[in-house]
Design an enzyme around this catalytic site. Sequence first.
Site, PDB file in Angstrom:
ATOM      1  CB  SER A 180      -0.927   0.144   1.218  1.00 57.32           C
ATOM      2  OG  SER A 180      -0.080  -0.089   2.433  1.00 57.32           O
ATOM      3  CG  HIS A 208      -3.700  -0.913  -2.705  1.00 58.26           C
ATOM      4  ND1 HIS A 208      -4.532   0.336  -2.193  1.00 58.26           N
ATOM      5  CD2 HIS A 208      -3.188  -1.226  -1.304  1.00 58.26           C
ATOM      6  CE1 HIS A 208      -4.273   0.733  -1.258  1.00 58.26           C
ATOM      7  NE2 HIS A 208      -3.699  -0.018  -0.451  1.00 58.26           N
ATOM      8  CE  LYS A 239      -7.888   1.117   0.659  1.00 54.15           C
ATOM      9  NZ  LYS A 239      -7.216   0.055   1.500  1.00 54.15           N
TER      10      LYS A 239
HETATM   11  C1  LIG Z   1      -7.167   0.105   3.037  1.00 54.93           C
HETATM   12  C2  LIG Z   1      -6.208  -1.291   3.600  1.00 54.93           C
HETATM   13  C3  LIG Z   1      -6.931  -2.080   4.264  1.00 54.93           C
HETATM   14  C4  LIG Z   1      -8.147  -1.785   5.020  1.00 54.93           C
HETATM   15  O1  LIG Z   1      -9.533  -1.609   4.172  1.00 54.93           O
HETATM   16  P1  LIG Z   1     -10.412  -0.626   4.755  1.00 54.93           P
HETATM   17  O2  LIG Z   1     -11.563  -1.330   4.031  1.00 54.93           O
HETATM   18  O3  LIG Z   1     -10.192   0.551   4.271  1.00 54.93           O
HETATM   19  O4  LIG Z   1     -10.673  -0.919   5.980  1.00 54.93           O
HETATM   20  C5  LIG Z   1      -6.508  -3.404   4.288  1.00 54.93           C
HETATM   21  N1  LIG Z   1      -5.231  -3.631   3.927  1.00 54.93           N
HETATM   22  C6  LIG Z   1      -4.555  -2.696   2.988  1.00 54.93           C
HETATM   23  C7  LIG Z   1      -3.553  -3.339   2.136  1.00 54.93           C
HETATM   24  C8  LIG Z   1      -5.242  -1.678   2.742  1.00 54.93           C
HETATM   25  O5  LIG Z   1      -4.524  -0.857   2.130  1.00 54.93           O
END
Ligand SMILES: *Cc1c(COP(=O)(O)O)cnc(C)c1O
Length: 386
Positions: A180, A208, A239
């Site tokens: 991330s 991602h 996302k």
């Molecule tokens: C954003 C993210 C999460 C958490 O997801 P949310 O739905 O925002 O709680 C988990 N793992 C990674 C790698 C992320 O980037």
Amino acid sequence: MTDFSAEFSNELAALDAQALRRRRRVVDSPCAPELVVDGRPMLAFCSNDYLGLAGDPALAAVAQEGARRYGLGSGASPLVCGHMTPHAALEKRLADFTGFERALLFSTGYLANLGAVPALVGRGDAIFSDRLNHASLIDAARLSRAELNVYPHCGLSALAAALAASRAKRKLIVTDAVFSMDGDVAPLPELLALAERHKAWLLVDDAHGFGLLGPQGRGSAAHFGLESPRLVVMGTLGKAAGGAGAFVAGTDEAVEWILQKARTYIFSTAEPALIAHALLTALDLIEQGDERRAALAARIAQLRGSFKPKRWTLLPSETAIQPLVIGGNAETMDVAAKLYERGLWVPGIRPPTVPAGSARLRITLSAAHTEEQVGRLVKALTGLER
Ligand SMILES: *Cc1c(COP(=O)(O)O)cnc(C)c1O
């Protein structure tokens, strides 16, 4: 002031002194490249809305229809009475789309990891975790009480040695698919081969990758053609999918077990059905989204082709996450502030989110960015590096 609040204000002052104090800004417009922030127009390179779906008016209209049909809240956890028709339909659709037997919806990705990992392993078991994994996987590992082994970033030989040496009952490898804060992609086929060889499980966090990688955006497992009963994937829906929530996908048995055991599933209110209802349409847009993915790829190529920093380092990423490592916390935040003055919003990321000394601007690109907008960013960054 009580002793307590004096302690906190001292510690907050210490954060200020290290340029580590975090602040929020108030956005008063839908998620998009052009935002209204604290009353001012800004061009943003911050969000994880990689396909430009979060602010899509058509999806908002579908959510309104969902609200008319199902109301605002789900009223209870899924195992009580919060599991509604759109949740069931979305789980089925997610399983079909990602190519797994079954999928289970969670309210957020953080909660999905926090629920799934302790369901899969516990005391007497072992977790093998990439050093750059997301905080939710680290917290999940701690919560599980399994022994935690951290291996160097994408360090396959160290991981192989740790797996071979482990006497744990059950072993679980956990990794981000796309990291991330770095944007690079984990060697998933090699990780799965190690899992198979050492009779371990592999949990892939595809926050991602889902919607972006693989044919029609089916995710990282589809991108690499991975198939195994030892594979469990967590994908997020806040996302690229533009909504909120997450899912865990795997075999029937693994997902049923997670449903029975994941405390963040059992003891948390189901996500509003209107969101699941809108996400069904978001999945259609993802599936038909080759043009959006091509537009995003063109912006990534444009940034990397036209911005060649000398003092700073643009990490070798082929994904929408394009980190520009500056190094020091203060310099990073100073560059972010100067961009902001010029109407460009790029978040500065400091420790502990990234290792000390590698503070960076986390530039994220979206299919919704135009060539002109990315050009404006490159021009500003080039001017500031001199
Ligand atoms: C954003 C993210 C999460 C958490 O997801 P949310 O739905 O925002 O709680 C988990 N793992 C990674 C790698 C992320 O980037």
